[in-house]
Write a protein that holds these residues in place. Sequence first.
Motif, PDB file in Angstrom:
ATOM      1  N   ASP A  23       0.813  -1.210   0.000  1.00 62.95           N
ATOM      2  CA  ASP A  23       0.000   0.000   0.000  1.00 62.95           C
ATOM      3  C   ASP A  23       0.853   1.269   0.000  1.00 62.95           C
ATOM      4  O   ASP A  23       0.339   2.357   0.236  1.00 62.95           O
ATOM      5  CB  ASP A  23      -0.950  -0.017   1.196  1.00 62.95           C
ATOM      6  CG  ASP A  23      -0.214  -0.030   2.535  1.00 62.95           C
ATOM      7  OD1 ASP A  23       1.019   0.143   2.556  1.00 62.95           O
ATOM      8  OD2 ASP A  23      -0.886  -0.213   3.567  1.00 62.95           O
ATOM      9  N   GLY A  24       2.139   1.132  -0.231  1.00 61.98           N
ATOM     10  CA  GLY A  24       3.034   2.286  -0.230  1.00 61.98           C
ATOM     11  C   GLY A  24       3.887   2.384   1.017  1.00 61.98           C
ATOM     12  O   GLY A  24       4.934   3.004   1.007  1.00 61.98           O
ATOM     13  N   THR A  25       3.418   1.790   2.111  1.00 61.83           N
ATOM     14  CA  THR A  25       4.208   1.785   3.341  1.00 61.83           C
ATOM     15  C   THR A  25       4.491   0.374   3.847  1.00 61.83           C
ATOM     16  O   THR A  25       5.466   0.149   4.545  1.00 61.83           O
ATOM     17  CB  THR A  25       3.513   2.575   4.468  1.00 61.83           C
ATOM     18  OG1 THR A  25       2.229   2.005   4.706  1.00 61.83           O
ATOM     19  CG2 THR A  25       3.370   4.042   4.100  1.00 61.83           C
ATOM     20  N   THR A  26       3.637  -0.568   3.496  1.00 61.40           N
ATOM     21  CA  THR A  26       3.812  -1.964   3.894  1.00 61.40           C
ATOM     22  C   THR A  26       3.777  -2.822   2.640  1.00 61.40           C
ATOM     23  O   THR A  26       2.879  -2.671   1.805  1.00 61.40           O
ATOM     24  CB  THR A  26       2.687  -2.409   4.858  1.00 61.40           C
ATOM     25  OG1 THR A  26       2.701  -1.560   6.003  1.00 61.40           O
ATOM     26  CG2 THR A  26       2.873  -3.849   5.287  1.00 61.40           C
ATOM     27  N   PHE A  27       4.757  -3.726   2.527  1.00 57.80           N
ATOM     28  CA  PHE A  27       4.834  -4.591   1.346  1.00 57.80           C
ATOM     29  C   PHE A  27       4.955  -6.047   1.774  1.00 57.80           C
ATOM     30  O   PHE A  27       5.586  -6.360   2.786  1.00 57.80           O
ATOM     31  CB  PHE A  27       6.056  -4.232   0.491  1.00 57.80           C
ATOM     32  CG  PHE A  27       5.940  -2.878  -0.130  1.00 57.80           C
ATOM     33  CD1 PHE A  27       5.351  -2.721  -1.371  1.00 57.80           C
ATOM     34  CD2 PHE A  27       6.409  -1.753   0.523  1.00 57.80           C
ATOM     35  CE1 PHE A  27       5.236  -1.470  -1.948  1.00 57.80           C
ATOM     36  CE2 PHE A  27       6.310  -0.495  -0.038  1.00 57.80           C
ATOM     37  CZ  PHE A  27       5.712  -0.358  -1.282  1.00 57.80           C
ATOM     38  N   THR A  28       4.360  -6.918   0.998  1.00 53.16           N
ATOM     39  CA  THR A  28       4.460  -8.353   1.197  1.00 53.16           C
ATOM     40  C   THR A  28       5.035  -8.954  -0.082  1.00 53.16           C
ATOM     41  O   THR A  28       4.515  -8.701  -1.172  1.00 53.16           O
ATOM     42  CB  THR A  28       3.074  -8.977   1.486  1.00 53.16           C
ATOM     43  OG1 THR A  28       2.536  -8.357   2.653  1.00 53.16           O
ATOM     44  CG2 THR A  28       3.184 -10.474   1.680  1.00 53.16           C
ATOM     45  N   PHE A  29       6.115  -9.719   0.064  1.00 54.66           N
ATOM     46  CA  PHE A  29       6.775 -10.355  -1.081  1.00 54.66           C
ATOM     47  C   PHE A  29       6.568 -11.850  -1.004  1.00 54.66           C
ATOM     48  O   PHE A  29       6.684 -12.450   0.064  1.00 54.66           O
ATOM     49  CB  PHE A  29       8.277 -10.052  -1.069  1.00 54.66           C
ATOM     50  CG  PHE A  29       8.585  -8.587  -1.151  1.00 54.66           C
ATOM     51  CD1 PHE A  29       8.714  -7.971  -2.379  1.00 54.66           C
ATOM     52  CD2 PHE A  29       8.739  -7.826  -0.005  1.00 54.66           C
ATOM     53  CE1 PHE A  29       8.990  -6.617  -2.473  1.00 54.66           C
ATOM     54  CE2 PHE A  29       9.020  -6.477  -0.078  1.00 54.66           C
ATOM     55  CZ  PHE A  29       9.141  -5.873  -1.313  1.00 54.66           C
ATOM     56  N   THR A  30       6.259 -12.462  -2.137  1.00 54.44           N
ATOM     57  CA  THR A  30       6.111 -13.913  -2.216  1.00 54.44           C
ATOM     58  C   THR A  30       7.356 -14.468  -2.900  1.00 54.44           C
ATOM     59  O   THR A  30       7.639 -14.137  -4.053  1.00 54.44           O
ATOM     60  CB  THR A  30       4.858 -14.297  -3.023  1.00 54.44           C
ATOM     61  OG1 THR A  30       3.722 -13.668  -2.418  1.00 54.44           O
ATOM     62  CG2 THR A  30       4.664 -15.799  -3.052  1.00 54.44           C
TER      63      THR A  30
END
Length: 146
Positions: free
Chosen positions: A94-101
Amino acid sequence: MSWKKRALAAALAGLCLLSGCSLPGRQQDEGPKDTVDVSDAYFGLAWYKNGTLNPVTDTDSINAMLREALYEGLFELTDDFTPQNVLCEGYSGDGTTFTFTIRQGVKFWSGQTLTADDVVASYRAAMDSASSPYHSRLADVTTLES
């Protein structure tokens, strides 16, 4: 495979092909024949021993090309600076929190499988080392979780 790895492979293949060539009209020297068995052959790359070859903490520019040939990141930038997934299947944020797979089935040279913990450890090492080339890029990161 990155363009740098492809370029290195193409250059090495070209050198191998050209190693048996001679100039037109010149006779090749019928000197001593190579009697080395292919199984005895050795291929090596030069590196600057004062560096570590660790892509997260080594700042030596001499080893940079070798490090790029040995390691891959989560993403690679294309010629138009668009990120392309490499070790990462995808991400959301969301621009401040990222989730990487993380891509499944990726293995280290030792046969161990790449895990999210490995990725987090690499990011933490870069964040903790002020001399890391990535340290300032991660200055705004507050939390890493796997």
